[in-house]
Each structure stands twice: as structure tokens, then as C-alpha cells.
Design a protein around this motif. Structure first.
Motif, PDB file in Angstrom:
ATOM      1  N   GLN A  38     -20.893  13.831  30.492  1.00  0.00           N
ATOM      2  CA  GLN A  38     -21.016  12.466  30.999  1.00  0.00           C
ATOM      3  C   GLN A  38     -20.573  11.505  29.914  1.00  0.00           C
ATOM      4  O   GLN A  38     -21.196  11.431  28.842  1.00  0.00           O
ATOM      5  CB  GLN A  38     -22.445  12.160  31.427  1.00  0.00           C
ATOM      6  N   GLN A  43     -19.694   9.048  35.786  1.00  0.00           N
ATOM      7  CA  GLN A  43     -20.611  10.022  36.360  1.00  0.00           C
ATOM      8  C   GLN A  43     -20.486  11.352  35.638  1.00  0.00           C
ATOM      9  O   GLN A  43     -19.454  11.672  35.034  1.00  0.00           O
ATOM     10  CB  GLN A  43     -20.295  10.204  37.853  1.00  0.00           C
ATOM     11  N   ARG A  44     -21.546  12.132  35.727  1.00  0.00           N
ATOM     12  CA  ARG A  44     -21.523  13.469  35.154  1.00  0.00           C
ATOM     13  C   ARG A  44     -20.532  14.309  35.936  1.00  0.00           C
ATOM     14  O   ARG A  44     -20.491  14.252  37.165  1.00  0.00           O
ATOM     15  CB  ARG A  44     -22.908  14.091  35.200  1.00  0.00           C
ATOM     16  N   GLU A  45     -19.736  15.114  35.210  1.00  0.00           N
ATOM     17  CA  GLU A  45     -18.739  15.948  35.864  1.00  0.00           C
ATOM     18  C   GLU A  45     -18.811  17.374  35.334  1.00  0.00           C
ATOM     19  O   GLU A  45     -19.189  17.610  34.182  1.00  0.00           O
ATOM     20  CB  GLU A  45     -17.326  15.396  35.628  1.00  0.00           C
TER      21      GLU A  45
END
Length: 121
Positions: A38, A43-45
């Protein structure tokens, strides 16, 4: 159950780092494990994932540069990151789908605390 991530740091563009994530606790087995990241304001990926059989999956942005591996005996996964770019700068988190053993017997996703990777240009 705890997942402990380590190995982050500051590196120049083009350099390499190796992240580790070790799981401990009442573990019967671990199914899928993976690394996520992140970046600030994003956004967290998913970065990379690996099954307990060794099948791997990578984000397009890291294919050919990052390699995920695991040591099932040590309940540990690794992320070898080569040819790092400034856009790889992020907090990297590990996740494991852990099967907790007796007497509870359930499966749950556990997250590590994150390790910061900073790539300077």
C-alpha cells in the motif's frame, strides 16, 4: 497466530531487497500466502501470491523483477525484489490463510504488521 514481516528498508533505484514473513502460533497448515503493498494515498494491492504447492501469481507491474517463494517447514515466505523502482515504494504486508489446529480447527486470513520499502531515484 502471528505473521512477522521483515526486510524492508531504503534502497536506490535498480537495487534489491529481500522480504521475509514468518508465521508462528497454533498452525496446522497454511494454504495461500502472499505479499500486498500500500503506497501513500493508494489502495492496498496484491504483489505476489503462492499456494502451498508452489504455484505463483504476480501483479503485472512486478513480473520479471520480483520472485515469491516459501519454506513450508518454516511457515515462511520470501519476496526477492530486484530492479526496484521508485514506484515500488510502499508498506509491504504479508498474508497467510492459516488452518488453526486442535482443539479449534478453523481457517482464517492473518496479516503481518507491514514493512516499509523506500526506493529513491
Amino acid at each position: 497466530v502471528q505473521l512477522q514481516a521483515s526486510g524492508g528498508g531504503l534502497v536506490q533505484a535498480g537495487g534489491s531487497l529481500r522480504l521475509s514473513c514468518a508465521a508462528s502460533g497454533s498452525i496446522f497448515s497454511i494454504n495461500d500466502m502472499g505479499w500486498y503493498r500500500q503506497a501513500p494515498g493508494k489502495q492496498r494491492e496484491l504483489v505476489a501470491a503462492i499456494t502451498n504447492g508452489g504455484d505463483t501469481n504476480y501483479a503485472d507491474s512486478v513480473k520479471g523483477r520480483f520472485t515469491i517463494s516459501r519454506d513450508n517447514a518454516r511457515n515462511t515466505i520470501y519476496l526477492q525484489m530486484n530492479s526496484l523502482k521508485p514506484e515500488d515504494t510502499a508498506v509491504y504486508h504479508c498474508k497467510g490463510s492459516v488452518v488453526v489446529g486442535a482443539p479449534l480447527w478453523y481457517e482464517h486470513d492473518y496479516w503481518g504488521q507491514g514493512t516499509l520499502v523506500t526506493v529513491s531515484s
